[in-house]
Design an enzyme around this catalytic site. Sequence first.
Site, short mmCIF file in Angstrom:
data_model
loop_
_atom_site.label_atom_id
_atom_site.label_comp_id
_atom_site.label_asym_id
_atom_site.label_seq_id
_atom_site.Cartn_x
_atom_site.Cartn_y
_atom_site.Cartn_z
N HIS A 166 -9.31 -4.04 -1.28
CA HIS A 166 -7.93 -3.03 -0.39
C HIS A 166 -8.05 -1.74 -0.64
O HIS A 166 -8.59 -0.51 -0.36
CB HIS A 166 -6.41 -3.91 -1.07
CG HIS A 166 -6.08 -2.75 -0.51
ND1 HIS A 166 -4.48 -3.50 -0.88
CD2 HIS A 166 -5.28 -1.45 -0.72
CE1 HIS A 166 -4.03 -2.76 0.23
NE2 HIS A 166 -4.32 -0.98 -0.67
N GLU A 167 -8.90 -1.00 -2.02
CA GLU A 167 -8.98 0.31 -2.62
C GLU A 167 -10.13 0.71 -1.55
O GLU A 167 -9.85 1.62 -0.62
CB GLU A 167 -8.94 0.50 -4.27
CG GLU A 167 -7.55 0.22 -4.68
CD GLU A 167 -6.63 0.51 -4.32
OE1 GLU A 167 -6.42 1.85 -3.40
OE2 GLU A 167 -5.87 0.31 -3.99
N CYS A 175 1.23 -1.01 -0.21
CA CYS A 175 -0.46 -0.23 0.31
C CYS A 175 1.02 1.26 -0.04
O CYS A 175 1.55 1.48 0.86
CB CYS A 175 -0.96 0.02 1.08
SG CYS A 175 -2.21 1.28 1.53
ZN ZN Z 1 -3.44 0.95 -0.02
#
Ligand code: ZN
Length: 181
Positions: free
Chosen positions: A145-146, A103
């Site tokens: 995830h986003e 990330c």
């Molecule tokens: Zn991220």
Amino acid sequence: MAVRKIIRMGHPTLRRVSRELKVEEIGSDEVHRLVADMIDTLHDYGGIGLAAPQVNELIRLAIIEIPGGQTRYGDIDSLPLTVFVNPHIEVLNTTTAGFWEGCLSVPGLRGFVARPQHVKVTSKNLRGEEQNHELEGFLATVFQHEFDHLDGKLYIDHITDSTKLVFETEYERYVAAEEEA
Ligand code: ZN
């Protein structure tokens, strides 16, 4: 257009829940400027996805761009740069698979996270039109995830085995090398 600073883990914004964009806001100059900046930022930092909270804007908006082709995650489908406004995720199959995630807000680290591998995403584009995407495998992971960022969550929250949170350099040296061997 401009490259914005990506805020990092520890910044309180990353732990807050973002608000939905109103229909009349989606077409505004301000939102279009933000998206242009986010695209510049994603390309400058290098990555496949960026959520608005990562540039310190608490709105439910994210961009994803996946080059596709042969990667360490297997042969994955490409996705041209797409803007997702007010996305909703529906899990179509609860069967999970794990991937090593990274990330831009948690630089230098990689962690192994298991997530459902078949999801449907309903969102709006920048013209305010509804769009639907069905994702499987690694792409399902990327989307989850986003969109987690919009709820103040980070991938590290999903790590169940803390021995699988490692530095990127060590990941390349020991984990990726092992998987390729
Ligand atoms: Zn991220």
